[in-house]
Design an enzyme around this catalytic site. Structure first.
Site, PDB file in Angstrom:
ATOM      1  N   ASP A   9       0.673  -1.196   0.193  1.00 36.42           N
ATOM      2  CA  ASP A   9       0.135   0.052   0.024  1.00 36.42           C
ATOM      3  C   ASP A   9       0.828   1.324   0.015  1.00 36.42           C
ATOM      4  O   ASP A   9       0.903   1.875   1.042  1.00 36.42           O
ATOM      5  CB  ASP A   9      -1.096   0.130   1.189  1.00 36.42           C
ATOM      6  CG  ASP A   9      -1.906  -1.038   1.020  1.00 36.42           C
ATOM      7  OD1 ASP A   9      -2.177  -1.605   0.107  1.00 36.42           O
ATOM      8  OD2 ASP A   9      -2.389  -1.446   2.174  1.00 36.42           O
ATOM      9  N   LYS A  31       0.313  -8.273  -2.164  1.00 37.57           N
ATOM     10  CA  LYS A  31      -0.991  -7.954  -2.388  1.00 37.57           C
ATOM     11  C   LYS A  31      -1.100  -6.489  -2.987  1.00 37.57           C
ATOM     12  O   LYS A  31      -0.127  -5.513  -2.548  1.00 37.57           O
ATOM     13  CB  LYS A  31      -1.631  -7.678  -0.965  1.00 37.57           C
ATOM     14  CG  LYS A  31      -3.245  -7.214  -1.422  1.00 37.57           C
ATOM     15  CD  LYS A  31      -3.843  -6.520  -0.069  1.00 37.57           C
ATOM     16  CE  LYS A  31      -4.108  -5.137  -0.283  1.00 37.57           C
ATOM     17  NZ  LYS A  31      -5.456  -4.638   0.319  1.00 37.57           N
ATOM     18  N   ASP A  58      -6.297  -7.269  -4.738  1.00 36.17           N
ATOM     19  CA  ASP A  58      -7.309  -6.930  -3.637  1.00 36.17           C
ATOM     20  C   ASP A  58      -8.249  -5.771  -4.179  1.00 36.17           C
ATOM     21  O   ASP A  58      -7.876  -4.900  -3.488  1.00 36.17           O
ATOM     22  CB  ASP A  58      -6.788  -6.905  -2.350  1.00 36.17           C
ATOM     23  CG  ASP A  58      -7.692  -6.556  -0.998  1.00 36.17           C
ATOM     24  OD1 ASP A  58      -8.819  -6.907  -1.426  1.00 36.17           O
ATOM     25  OD2 ASP A  58      -7.445  -6.071  -0.230  1.00 36.17           O
ATOM     26  N   LYS A  60     -11.604  -5.904  -4.186  1.00 34.58           N
ATOM     27  CA  LYS A  60     -12.990  -6.251  -3.491  1.00 34.58           C
ATOM     28  C   LYS A  60     -14.096  -5.931  -4.491  1.00 34.58           C
ATOM     29  O   LYS A  60     -15.001  -4.799  -4.269  1.00 34.58           O
ATOM     30  CB  LYS A  60     -12.993  -5.263  -2.236  1.00 34.58           C
ATOM     31  CG  LYS A  60     -11.975  -5.717  -1.225  1.00 34.58           C
ATOM     32  CD  LYS A  60     -12.240  -4.830   0.070  1.00 34.58           C
ATOM     33  CE  LYS A  60     -10.961  -5.170   0.901  1.00 34.58           C
ATOM     34  NZ  LYS A  60      -9.405  -4.529   0.428  1.00 34.58           N
ATOM     35  N   ASP A  63     -20.198  -5.581  -8.267  1.00 34.97           N
ATOM     36  CA  ASP A  63     -20.988  -5.018  -9.605  1.00 34.97           C
ATOM     37  C   ASP A  63     -21.993  -6.013  -9.919  1.00 34.97           C
ATOM     38  O   ASP A  63     -22.106  -7.163  -9.188  1.00 34.97           O
ATOM     39  CB  ASP A  63     -19.885  -4.669 -10.379  1.00 34.97           C
ATOM     40  CG  ASP A  63     -20.419  -3.432 -11.318  1.00 34.97           C
ATOM     41  OD1 ASP A  63     -21.305  -3.669 -11.581  1.00 34.97           O
ATOM     42  OD2 ASP A  63     -19.444  -2.560 -11.653  1.00 34.97           O
ATOM     43  N   PRO A  65     -23.441  -9.095 -12.402  1.00 36.57           N
ATOM     44  CA  PRO A  65     -22.589 -10.537 -12.353  1.00 36.57           C
ATOM     45  C   PRO A  65     -21.559 -10.338 -13.892  1.00 36.57           C
ATOM     46  O   PRO A  65     -20.456 -10.618 -13.672  1.00 36.57           O
ATOM     47  CB  PRO A  65     -23.759 -11.483 -12.664  1.00 36.57           C
ATOM     48  CG  PRO A  65     -24.487 -11.000 -11.892  1.00 36.57           C
ATOM     49  CD  PRO A  65     -24.796  -9.490 -11.772  1.00 36.57           C
ATOM     50  N   ASN A  66     -22.090  -9.863 -14.772  1.00 38.17           N
ATOM     51  CA  ASN A  66     -21.350  -9.791 -16.065  1.00 38.17           C
ATOM     52  C   ASN A  66     -20.195  -9.021 -15.768  1.00 38.17           C
ATOM     53  O   ASN A  66     -19.058  -9.378 -16.222  1.00 38.17           O
ATOM     54  CB  ASN A  66     -22.466  -9.290 -17.100  1.00 38.17           C
ATOM     55  CG  ASN A  66     -21.548  -9.063 -18.366  1.00 38.17           C
ATOM     56  OD1 ASN A  66     -21.126 -10.040 -19.251  1.00 38.17           O
ATOM     57  ND2 ASN A  66     -21.330  -7.790 -19.087  1.00 38.17           N
ATOM     58  N   THR A 118     -12.567  -5.527   8.222  1.00 35.58           N
ATOM     59  CA  THR A 118     -11.987  -5.569   9.868  1.00 35.58           C
ATOM     60  C   THR A 118     -11.846  -4.047  10.280  1.00 35.58           C
ATOM     61  O   THR A 118     -11.821  -3.899  11.490  1.00 35.58           O
ATOM     62  CB  THR A 118     -10.539  -6.178   9.702  1.00 35.58           C
ATOM     63  OG1 THR A 118      -9.798  -5.472   8.533  1.00 35.58           O
ATOM     64  CG2 THR A 118     -10.548  -7.640   9.456  1.00 35.58           C
ATOM     65  N   ARG A 176      -1.790  -7.024  14.018  1.00 37.50           N
ATOM     66  CA  ARG A 176      -0.993  -5.910  14.502  1.00 37.50           C
ATOM     67  C   ARG A 176      -0.078  -6.577  15.720  1.00 37.50           C
ATOM     68  O   ARG A 176      -0.735  -7.405  16.343  1.00 37.50           O
ATOM     69  CB  ARG A 176      -1.851  -4.927  15.219  1.00 37.50           C
ATOM     70  CG  ARG A 176      -2.476  -3.949  14.268  1.00 37.50           C
ATOM     71  CD  ARG A 176      -1.697  -3.183  13.496  1.00 37.50           C
ATOM     72  NE  ARG A 176      -2.310  -2.054  12.556  1.00 37.50           N
ATOM     73  CZ  ARG A 176      -2.715  -2.709  11.426  1.00 37.50           C
ATOM     74  NH1 ARG A 176      -2.180  -3.370  10.851  1.00 37.50           N
ATOM     75  NH2 ARG A 176      -3.219  -1.612  10.583  1.00 37.50           N
ATOM     76  N   GLN A 185      -8.000   0.333  11.652  1.00 37.73           N
ATOM     77  CA  GLN A 185      -8.431  -1.057  11.816  1.00 37.73           C
ATOM     78  C   GLN A 185      -9.247  -1.071  13.151  1.00 37.73           C
ATOM     79  O   GLN A 185      -8.767  -0.421  13.956  1.00 37.73           O
ATOM     80  CB  GLN A 185      -7.346  -2.108  11.624  1.00 37.73           C
ATOM     81  CG  GLN A 185      -6.793  -2.072  10.416  1.00 37.73           C
ATOM     82  CD  GLN A 185      -7.650  -2.902   9.503  1.00 37.73           C
ATOM     83  OE1 GLN A 185      -8.918  -3.116   9.432  1.00 37.73           O
ATOM     84  NE2 GLN A 185      -6.792  -3.537   8.115  1.00 37.73           N
ATOM     85  N   ARG A 206       0.653  -1.754   6.875  1.00 34.17           N
ATOM     86  CA  ARG A 206       1.306  -0.434   7.457  1.00 34.17           C
ATOM     87  C   ARG A 206       2.254  -1.144   8.401  1.00 34.17           C
ATOM     88  O   ARG A 206       3.394  -0.183   8.547  1.00 34.17           O
ATOM     89  CB  ARG A 206       0.307   0.352   8.314  1.00 34.17           C
ATOM     90  CG  ARG A 206      -0.272   1.326   6.980  1.00 34.17           C
ATOM     91  CD  ARG A 206      -1.733   2.068   7.663  1.00 34.17           C
ATOM     92  NE  ARG A 206      -2.612   1.169   7.842  1.00 34.17           N
ATOM     93  CZ  ARG A 206      -3.864   1.276   8.167  1.00 34.17           C
ATOM     94  NH1 ARG A 206      -3.974   2.670   8.489  1.00 34.17           N
ATOM     95  NH2 ARG A 206      -4.735   0.462   8.287  1.00 34.17           N
TER      96      ARG A 206
HETATM   97  O1  C5P Z   1      -2.205  -1.489   6.880  1.00 32.96           O
HETATM   98  P1  C5P Z   1      -2.719  -2.696   7.275  1.00 32.96           P
HETATM   99  O2  C5P Z   1      -2.067  -3.883   7.715  1.00 32.96           O
HETATM  100  O3  C5P Z   1      -4.167  -2.430   8.263  1.00 32.96           O
HETATM  101  O4  C5P Z   1      -3.392  -3.176   5.884  1.00 32.96           O
HETATM  102  C1  C5P Z   1      -4.391  -4.002   5.801  1.00 32.96           C
HETATM  103  C2  C5P Z   1      -4.586  -4.375   4.292  1.00 32.96           C
HETATM  104  O5  C5P Z   1      -5.590  -5.382   3.988  1.00 32.96           O
HETATM  105  C3  C5P Z   1      -4.981  -3.165   3.529  1.00 32.96           C
HETATM  106  O6  C5P Z   1      -4.402  -3.341   2.071  1.00 32.96           O
HETATM  107  C4  C5P Z   1      -6.622  -3.204   3.181  1.00 32.96           C
HETATM  108  O7  C5P Z   1      -7.078  -2.818   2.017  1.00 32.96           O
HETATM  109  C5  C5P Z   1      -6.747  -4.839   3.325  1.00 32.96           C
HETATM  110  N1  C5P Z   1      -8.099  -5.402   3.794  1.00 32.96           N
HETATM  111  C6  C5P Z   1      -8.385  -5.107   5.109  1.00 32.96           C
HETATM  112  N2  C5P Z   1      -9.816  -5.485   5.272  1.00 32.96           N
HETATM  113  C7  C5P Z   1     -10.459  -6.072   4.515  1.00 32.96           C
HETATM  114  C8  C5P Z   1      -9.969  -6.674   3.330  1.00 32.96           C
HETATM  115  C9  C5P Z   1      -8.876  -6.109   3.071  1.00 32.96           C
HETATM  116  O8  C5P Z   1      -8.048  -4.237   5.640  1.00 32.96           O
HETATM  117  N3  C5P Z   1     -11.573  -6.797   4.905  1.00 32.96           N
END
Ligand code: C5P
Length: 227
Positions: A9, A31, A58, A60, A63, A65-66, A118, A176, A185, A206
């Site tokens: 990221d 990712k 990632d 996510k 939209d 289905p097509n 999360t 974490r 988060q 992070r």
């Molecule tokens: O920086 P951090 O460890 O919080 O990053 C978590 C990563 O996981 C981010 O790239 C975020 O987009 C992704 N993610 C998330 N929660 C989800 C799905 C993906 O935090 N449910």
């Protein structure tokens, strides 16, 4: 055995690839999320493949289905090994995503369904009265029925989901090290807690990317995963 995924990221393709080179051989997966894919496009997926990484896209997807089916096929053709779509897109969207992969050459990417982000805590999911953990379990049961390969949830929910849905793999962000900042988060766990819960893939951004030594941060997380 649980695997670590580093979330690249960062707002710059060169920085993402420099980080990937630094972590090469220590972490098996990278990712690529909304920020990096939006600024760098599919060329970053190819560059990561060339460096020997398994690539998790990632985006996510959510939209009709097509549209999702075509985007999932495009990701497969771009060499992605795993990708996410929202379980809330429903049965037809998920089934179309699965069917679209029959046109992809080679091993198809793993399809993971997002349940409750999360970053959500109780009372924050718009239009949904259920607790995030209960909502995540309800969507995981659907994901299993719809033949997705896994779901995205909090490490706090993984053991219960895996007991109810033994065929699904759990991919968990919100990881974490004890004492480190949660940021946006909310439903977080430590790497050791995630492994104890039976999590298959730990996604960490992070705590690695913002560290003064990303390689050391990875080693610390891997050490905690083996406790
Ligand atoms: O920086 P951090 O460890 O919080 O990053 C978590 C990563 O996981 C981010 O790239 C975020 O987009 C992704 N993610 C998330 N929660 C989800 C799905 C993906 O935090 N449910």
């Amino acid at each position: 055995m649980a695997q670590l995924i580093v979330a690249l990221d960062v707002p710059d393709k060169d920085r993402a690839l420099a980080l990937a080179r630094e972590l090469r051989g220590i972490v098996p997966w990278c990712k690529v999320g909304l920020e990096l894919f939006t600024l760098a496009g599919p060329s970053v997926l190819e560059a990561l493949n060339t460096l020997g990484y398994k690539v998790f896209l990632d985006l996510k997807m959510y939209d009709i289905p097509n549209t999702v089916g075509r985007a999932v096929l495009a990701a497969a053709l771009a060499g992605v090994d795993m990708l996410t779509l929202h379980c809330q897109g429903g049965e037809r969207m998920c089934a179309t995503a699965r069917e679209s992969l029959s046109a992809a050459p080679g091993a198809p990417p793993l399809l993971f369904g997002v349940t409750a982000l999360t970053s959500f805590m109780s009372g924050e999911m718009p239009g949904i009265d259920a607790q995030p953990a209960d909502f995540a379990l309800a969507l995981a049961l659907k994901a299993q029925e719809w033949r997705l390969d896994g779901i995205v949830c909090s490490g706090r929910e993984a053991a219960k989901i895996k007991a109810a849905c033994p065929r699904l793999r759990c991919l968990c962000p919100g990881i974490r090290l004890s004492g480190s900042a949660a940021g946006d988060q909310r439903r977080v766990v430590t790497p050791a807690e995630a492994v104890a819960e039976g999590v298959d893939f730990l996604v960490v951004g992070r705590p690695i990317v913002a560290s003064s030594s990303p390689a050391n941060a990875v080693r610390q997380i891997l050490a905690e995963m083996t406790i």
